[in-house]
Design an enzyme around this catalytic site. Sequence first.
Site, PDB file in Angstrom:
ATOM      1  N   GLY A   1       0.796  -1.229   0.000  1.00 55.08           N
ATOM      2  CA  GLY A   1       0.000   0.000   0.000  1.00 55.08           C
ATOM      3  C   GLY A   1       0.824   1.272   0.000  1.00 55.08           C
TER       4      GLY A   1
ATOM      5  N   HIS B   1       9.295   7.257  -0.074  1.00 51.79           N
ATOM      6  CA  HIS B   1      10.230   7.855   0.888  1.00 51.79           C
ATOM      7  C   HIS B   1       9.654   7.421   2.237  1.00 51.79           C
ATOM      8  CE1 HIS B   1      12.689  11.572   2.287  1.00 51.79           C
ATOM      9  NE2 HIS B   1      12.208  10.987   3.390  1.00 51.79           N
TER      10      HIS B   1
ATOM     11  N   HIS C   1       7.945   6.661   5.508  1.00 56.68           N
ATOM     12  CA  HIS C   1       7.132   7.511   6.379  1.00 56.68           C
ATOM     13  C   HIS C   1       6.323   6.628   7.307  1.00 56.68           C
ATOM     14  CE1 HIS C   1       4.955   6.752   2.628  1.00 56.68           C
ATOM     15  NE2 HIS C   1       3.850   6.732   3.340  1.00 56.68           N
TER      16      HIS C   1
END
Length: 110
Positions: free
Chosen positions: A91, A96, A98
Amino acid sequence: MSDCIFCKIIQGDIPCNKVYEDEHVLAFHDIAPKADTHILVIPKQHIVNLSATTEDEWPIVTKVLQSINKVAAQENLEGFRVISNNGEKGGQEVFHMHWHVLAGSKLTGF
Ligand code: AMP
Ligand code: ZN
């Protein structure tokens, strides 16, 4: 990374609703919140995700996780849920690393 939206936020090229910042970490409100409180906590260094984390990058990941506690305390979150989508099939849409920090009344069972 030049084509990374979160790197652009870190560089100040794209605005964000900032919650917390230190040398290694930035936290800001998600643009499309999925809960009353939905904060993204990211490393300033471009790390793709947990699967892609290299040996020398783990200390940065630890700093990101430690900062989640600081964000939660600062925002007076009594409880919260932490999610990091890993890879396309996990998903992940922004590549980057997170950590989603979710809190509030809309948070239901998982
Ligand atoms: P993920 O699916 O785990 O990669 O989550 C990416 C998240 O980034 C989504 O919850 C988006 O709503 C959020 N997002 C994308 N662009 C922005 C932006 N410019 N500012 C804040 N949040 C964003
Ligand atoms: Zn990036």
